[in-house]
Design an enzyme around this catalytic site. Structure first.
Site, PDB file in Angstrom:
ATOM      1  N   ILE A  71       0.757  -1.008  -0.011  1.00  0.00           N
ATOM      2  CA  ILE A  71       0.169  -0.030   0.067  1.00  0.00           C
ATOM      3  C   ILE A  71       0.862   1.338   0.018  1.00  0.00           C
ATOM      4  O   ILE A  71       0.526   2.256  -0.719  1.00  0.00           O
ATOM      5  CB  ILE A  71      -0.890   0.003   1.237  1.00  0.00           C
ATOM      6  CG1 ILE A  71      -1.738  -1.158   1.409  1.00  0.00           C
ATOM      7  CG2 ILE A  71      -1.986   1.218   1.234  1.00  0.00           C
ATOM      8  CD1 ILE A  71      -2.804  -1.601  -0.022  1.00  0.00           C
ATOM      9  N   ASN A  99      -0.625   4.829  15.255  1.00  0.00           N
ATOM     10  CA  ASN A  99       0.695   4.456  14.476  1.00  0.00           C
ATOM     11  C   ASN A  99       1.513   5.640  13.824  1.00  0.00           C
ATOM     12  O   ASN A  99       0.722   6.117  12.974  1.00  0.00           O
ATOM     13  CB  ASN A  99       0.349   3.219  13.556  1.00  0.00           C
ATOM     14  CG  ASN A  99       1.501   2.807  12.764  1.00  0.00           C
ATOM     15  OD1 ASN A  99       2.186   3.275  11.908  1.00  0.00           O
ATOM     16  ND2 ASN A  99       2.109   1.432  13.326  1.00  0.00           N
ATOM     17  N   CYS A 129       9.570   1.539   7.978  1.00  0.00           N
ATOM     18  CA  CYS A 129       9.728   2.412   6.883  1.00  0.00           C
ATOM     19  C   CYS A 129      11.243   2.874   6.309  1.00  0.00           C
ATOM     20  O   CYS A 129      12.080   2.526   7.200  1.00  0.00           O
ATOM     21  CB  CYS A 129       9.173   3.969   7.414  1.00  0.00           C
ATOM     22  SG  CYS A 129       7.582   3.987   8.072  1.00  0.00           S
ATOM     23  N   LYS A 164       7.409  -0.520  16.967  1.00  0.00           N
ATOM     24  CA  LYS A 164       7.107  -1.703  15.960  1.00  0.00           C
ATOM     25  C   LYS A 164       8.441  -2.224  15.333  1.00  0.00           C
ATOM     26  O   LYS A 164       8.726  -1.832  14.382  1.00  0.00           O
ATOM     27  CB  LYS A 164       6.060  -1.521  15.272  1.00  0.00           C
ATOM     28  CG  LYS A 164       5.499  -2.677  14.382  1.00  0.00           C
ATOM     29  CD  LYS A 164       4.033  -2.300  13.604  1.00  0.00           C
ATOM     30  CE  LYS A 164       3.222  -3.629  13.107  1.00  0.00           C
ATOM     31  NZ  LYS A 164       1.959  -3.204  12.699  1.00  0.00           N
ATOM     32  N   GLY A 216      -0.804 -12.539   7.494  1.00  0.00           N
ATOM     33  CA  GLY A 216      -1.671 -13.742   7.607  1.00  0.00           C
ATOM     34  C   GLY A 216      -1.094 -14.924   8.184  1.00  0.00           C
ATOM     35  O   GLY A 216       0.087 -14.962   8.672  1.00  0.00           O
ATOM     36  N   GLY A 264      -4.663  -8.417  12.686  1.00  0.00           N
ATOM     37  CA  GLY A 264      -4.658  -7.554  11.466  1.00  0.00           C
ATOM     38  C   GLY A 264      -5.377  -8.277  10.243  1.00  0.00           C
ATOM     39  O   GLY A 264      -6.478  -8.160  10.239  1.00  0.00           O
ATOM     40  N   THR A 265      -4.671  -8.848   9.427  1.00  0.00           N
ATOM     41  CA  THR A 265      -5.225  -9.392   8.184  1.00  0.00           C
ATOM     42  C   THR A 265      -6.631 -10.210   8.399  1.00  0.00           C
ATOM     43  O   THR A 265      -7.363  -9.960   7.471  1.00  0.00           O
ATOM     44  CB  THR A 265      -4.267 -10.592   7.562  1.00  0.00           C
ATOM     45  OG1 THR A 265      -2.907  -9.905   7.451  1.00  0.00           O
ATOM     46  CG2 THR A 265      -4.748 -10.931   6.138  1.00  0.00           C
TER      47      THR A 265
END
Length: 301
Positions: A71, A99, A129, A164, A216, A264-265
């Site tokens: 993304i 976040n 990042c 994170k 996932g 999450g996923t």
């Protein structure tokens, strides 16, 4: 009476279940399906100092046991976030964890300072990042950079800081210790694992960025292992994530040493996954006569 409350650096959550950044927006889209009041915390999508357009499409591809995403941390920027998203979240009885993303240390610090007067509970700093000043290597792949950015953020933060961690490293404990040395209050791990998918019919990459972050169920065993290793290496609390879809998944992370967990996923397949996990943890505790969830944290040695 079962006690599911957990404490993260002085912030008490009613239960250990929260959302994983980037999979839940700021809760607006999901609030029609999920009672946000029941969650331990909502972790927002990454927020930068200025709006980010994200990567070109296609930028999501389904894989066996998970998905790839590139993304590119698309977000409206901190000003819109504070004007639109925060007032919405503040209506609910849940903790708010923002976040934060950036391309330079200055970018991160600008957002952290902007949030200092806002009514939030914690900040989660996404150090996966790319650091543009260091040739694009992620902040989280160099222990010296991890310690340095943690220290800079802590100087400016008015709220507890969660770092994170990226799993795309040789030794996750080296990064965890560096974040702890920099003053991190909490660690969250893991972020996505770098992967690739090729469309054999079109003979091209399935996503425009070529590589993406794998998330996932496929990454859960790696994530549990990294949480366990990190729990042995640091003294600060850990939020575990990576492929959690059921209460059993969440309990693996907790038994490995996580104080809390992020879903999450799985939210994309079932928006109510977080609520199912909360209910499942309570059922497990009742079944095994566990009165306080603290008895389970790190119980597997």
């Amino acid at each position: 009476m079962i006690n599911t409350r957990v404490n993260l650096a002085g912030v008490e959550l009613k239960n250990p279940v929260m959302t994983a950044s980037g999979t839940f927006g700021s809760g607006m889209e999901y609030s029609e399906f999920v009672d946000l009041n029941q969650l331990g915390a909502v972790v927002t999508k990454g927020v930068a100092n200025v709006p980010w357009p994200g990567n070109p499409t296609p930028r999501i591809a389904e894989t066996c046991g998970g998905m790839l995403n590139a993304i590119g941390l698309q977000n409206p920027g901190i000003d819109v976030f504070c004007e639109r998203d925060l007032p919405f979240l503040q209506k609910f009885d849940t903790k708010i964890i923002v976040n934060v993303c950036g391309k330079t240390t200055e970018d991160y610090c600008e957002v952290v300072e902007r949030l200092s007067d806002e009514n939030i509970d914690m900040m989660e700093i996404n150090i996966s990042c790319p650091n543009v000043k260091e040739g694009g290597i992620a902040f989280g792949q160099n222990p010296k950079a991890v310690e340095a950015i943690t220290a800079e953020v802590k100087k400016r933060a008015k709220h507890p800081v969660i770092m994170k961690l990226s799993p795309n490293v040789t030794d996750i404990t080296e990064m965890a210790k560096a974040a702890e040395a920099g003053g991190a209050d909490v660690l969250s791990l893991i972020n996505t694992i770098t992967g690739m998918k090729i469309d054999v019919n079109r003979r091209t990459f399935a996503i425009a960025n070529r590589t993406g972050g794998l998330s996932g169920p496929a990454i859960k065993p790696v994530a549990v292992r990294m949480v366990y290793q990190t729990a042995q290496a640091v003294k600060i609390p850990i939020i575990g994530m990576g492929g959690i879809a059921t209460a059993e998944d969440a309990l693996e992370f907790i038994l490995a040493g996580a104080t809390a967990v992020s879903v999450g996923t799985a939210n994309f397949a079932n928006p109510c996954t977080t609520l199912d996990v909360i209910a499942g943890i309570e059922e497990y505790m009742s079944r095994f006569g566990v009165e306080d969830i603290g008895e389970l944290i790190g119980a597997v040695k």
